[in-house]
Design an enzyme around this catalytic site. Structure first.
Site, PDB file in Angstrom:
ATOM      1  N   THR A   1      -1.649   7.194  -0.047  1.00 40.66           N
ATOM      2  CA  THR A   1      -3.202   7.123  -0.555  1.00 40.66           C
ATOM      3  C   THR A   1      -3.569   5.678  -0.091  1.00 40.66           C
ATOM      4  OG1 THR A   1      -2.104   5.932  -2.541  1.00 40.66           O
ATOM      5  CG2 THR A   1      -2.402   8.243  -2.922  1.00 40.66           C
TER       6      THR A   1
ATOM      7  N   ASP B   1       5.057  -4.791   9.833  1.00 42.93           N
ATOM      8  CA  ASP B   1       6.140  -4.627  10.848  1.00 42.93           C
ATOM      9  C   ASP B   1       6.084  -5.259  12.009  1.00 42.93           C
ATOM     10  OD1 ASP B   1       6.733  -2.511   9.088  1.00 42.93           O
ATOM     11  OD2 ASP B   1       5.785  -1.026   9.898  1.00 42.93           O
TER      12      ASP B   1
ATOM     13  N   ARG C   1       0.877  -1.055  -0.052  1.00 36.48           N
ATOM     14  CA  ARG C   1      -0.019  -0.045   0.217  1.00 36.48           C
ATOM     15  C   ARG C   1       0.795   1.272  -0.151  1.00 36.48           C
ATOM     16  NH1 ARG C   1      -4.650   0.262   4.367  1.00 36.48           N
ATOM     17  NH2 ARG C   1      -2.933   0.909   5.594  1.00 36.48           N
TER      18      ARG C   1
ATOM     19  N   ASP D   1       0.485  -2.438  12.109  1.00 34.50           N
ATOM     20  CA  ASP D   1       0.739  -2.919  10.785  1.00 34.50           C
ATOM     21  C   ASP D   1       1.602  -4.398  10.914  1.00 34.50           C
ATOM     22  OD1 ASP D   1       2.939  -3.566   8.791  1.00 34.50           O
ATOM     23  OD2 ASP D   1       2.524  -1.430   8.348  1.00 34.50           O
TER      24      ASP D   1
HETATM   25  C1  PRP Z   1      -1.058  -4.714   4.487  1.00 32.45           C
HETATM   26  C2  PRP Z   1      -1.691  -5.817   4.705  1.00 32.45           C
HETATM   27  C3  PRP Z   1      -2.644  -6.080   3.310  1.00 32.45           C
HETATM   28  C4  PRP Z   1      -2.935  -4.623   3.025  1.00 32.45           C
HETATM   29  C5  PRP Z   1      -4.254  -4.458   3.896  1.00 32.45           C
HETATM   30  O1  PRP Z   1       0.348  -5.115   3.614  1.00 32.45           O
HETATM   31  O2  PRP Z   1      -0.739  -7.260   4.846  1.00 32.45           O
HETATM   32  O3  PRP Z   1      -1.851  -6.691   2.213  1.00 32.45           O
HETATM   33  O4  PRP Z   1      -1.967  -3.829   3.961  1.00 32.45           O
HETATM   34  O5  PRP Z   1      -4.753  -3.280   3.388  1.00 32.45           O
HETATM   35  P1  PRP Z   1      -5.951  -2.893   2.259  1.00 32.45           P
HETATM   36  O6  PRP Z   1      -6.943  -3.781   2.670  1.00 32.45           O
HETATM   37  O7  PRP Z   1      -6.175  -1.303   2.718  1.00 32.45           O
HETATM   38  O8  PRP Z   1      -5.305  -3.066   0.704  1.00 32.45           O
HETATM   39  P2  PRP Z   1       1.127  -3.669   3.301  1.00 32.45           P
HETATM   40  O9  PRP Z   1       0.845  -2.947   2.178  1.00 32.45           O
HETATM   41  O10 PRP Z   1       1.348  -2.709   4.714  1.00 32.45           O
HETATM   42  O11 PRP Z   1       2.639  -4.388   3.187  1.00 32.45           O
HETATM   43  P3  PRP Z   1       3.465  -5.264   4.147  1.00 32.45           P
HETATM   44  O12 PRP Z   1       2.707  -6.535   4.133  1.00 32.45           O
HETATM   45  O13 PRP Z   1       4.627  -5.539   2.857  1.00 32.45           O
HETATM   46  O14 PRP Z   1       3.811  -4.359   5.299  1.00 32.45           O
HETATM   47  N1  URA Z   2      -2.215  -2.948   6.986  1.00 26.64           N
HETATM   48  C1  URA Z   2      -1.981  -3.623   7.992  1.00 26.64           C
HETATM   49  O1  URA Z   2      -0.856  -4.011   8.289  1.00 26.64           O
HETATM   50  N2  URA Z   2      -2.691  -2.993   9.123  1.00 26.64           N
HETATM   51  C2  URA Z   2      -3.860  -2.402   9.045  1.00 26.64           C
HETATM   52  O2  URA Z   2      -4.362  -2.064   9.971  1.00 26.64           O
HETATM   53  C3  URA Z   2      -4.257  -1.855   7.712  1.00 26.64           C
HETATM   54  C4  URA Z   2      -3.562  -2.329   6.641  1.00 26.64           C
END
Ligand code: PRP
Ligand code: URA
Length: 207
Positions: free
Chosen positions: A106, A201, A102, A198
């Site tokens: 945005t 993280d 993400r 997150d």
């Molecule tokens: C997080 C999570 C999903 C997404 C959900 O990933 O693991 O993939 O956000 O959000 P959405 O429903 O609004 O699309 P992130 O983009 O933070 O990537 P990461 O797993 O690499 O930290």
């Molecule tokens: N991605 C995450 O990891 N946590 C949230 O709460 C939303 C998106």
């Protein structure tokens, strides 16, 4: 109704542990695996069974076995934390990887990687990602997987927000999504509230 909330005491208990900001990375990883196993049990209740002739120590019998082909599909990064648990249940499953991230401003997803077995047709795809927030990432992942025309697609997430549920209802009403809990809302940064923060993280210690 594609969103199926497990609402199970063991899942609720384990979610409370990973929601706690003081839970260690080690514990977080262990509990994510455990919840994934419990949700997989819910998500696979309707799997078709085939006959298999065996002999018990007492007599021959026609047993029932799962012969279907599975493709487990983690959404990187955080979905990788659910993969090990899934592979213990589906030891010969193939794995598709979908890299989605993400944008921090945005909250829109960007696809940076996609590698899938060439023969998705006829298989059962299970997409795994801990968080269903806006639903943009999961919807994009299902779009990609649908191109391969698998027999079925199911998704397993630990937590969902109403916005993600509504997005999946709109974009993919044919795809069931199994979640551990449906939380209250998204905040101004599109994080699930109360949520667990997150997920990537917390899983990889990159806070
Ligand atoms: C997080 C999570 C999903 C997404 C959900 O990933 O693991 O993939 O956000 O959000 P959405 O429903 O609004 O699309 P992130 O983009 O933070 O990537 P990461 O797993 O690499 O930290
Ligand atoms: N991605 C995450 O990891 N946590 C949230 O709460 C939303 C998106």
């Amino acid at each position: 109704m594609p969103l199926k909330v497990a609402d199970h005491p063991l899942i609720t208990h384990k979610l409370t542990i990973i929601r706690d900001k003081d839970t260690s990375v080690k514990k977080f990883r262990e509990i994510v695996e455990e919840i994934t196993l419990l949700l997989t049990y819910e998500a696979t209740r309707d799997l078709p069974l085939s006959d298999a002739l065996i002999e018990t120590p007492l007599c021959p019998m026609t047993g029932r076995v799962v012969k279907e082909r599975f493709v487990i599909t983690p959404i990187l990064r955080a979905g990788l934390g659910m993969l090990h648990g899934m592979m213990s249940i589906f030891p010969v499953a193939k794995v598709s990887h979908i890299g989605l991230e993400r944008d921090e401003e945005t909250a829109l997803p960007r696809t940076y990687y996609y590698k899938s077995p060439p023969d998705l047709a006829g298989s059962h795809v299970i997409i795994i990602d801990p968080m269903l927030a806006t639903g943009g990432s999961l919807s994009a992942a299902v779009d990609l997987i649908k191109r391969g025309q698998p027999s079925t697609i199911k998704c397993i997430c630990l937590l969902a927000a109403p916005e993600g549920r509504d997005r999946m209802n709109r974009d993919h009403p044919d795809v069931d999504v199994y979640v551990g809990a449906l939380d209250e809302r998204l905040n101004e940064k599109a994080y699930i509230v109360p949520g667990l923060g997150d997920a990537g993280d917390r899983m990889y210690g990159t806070l």
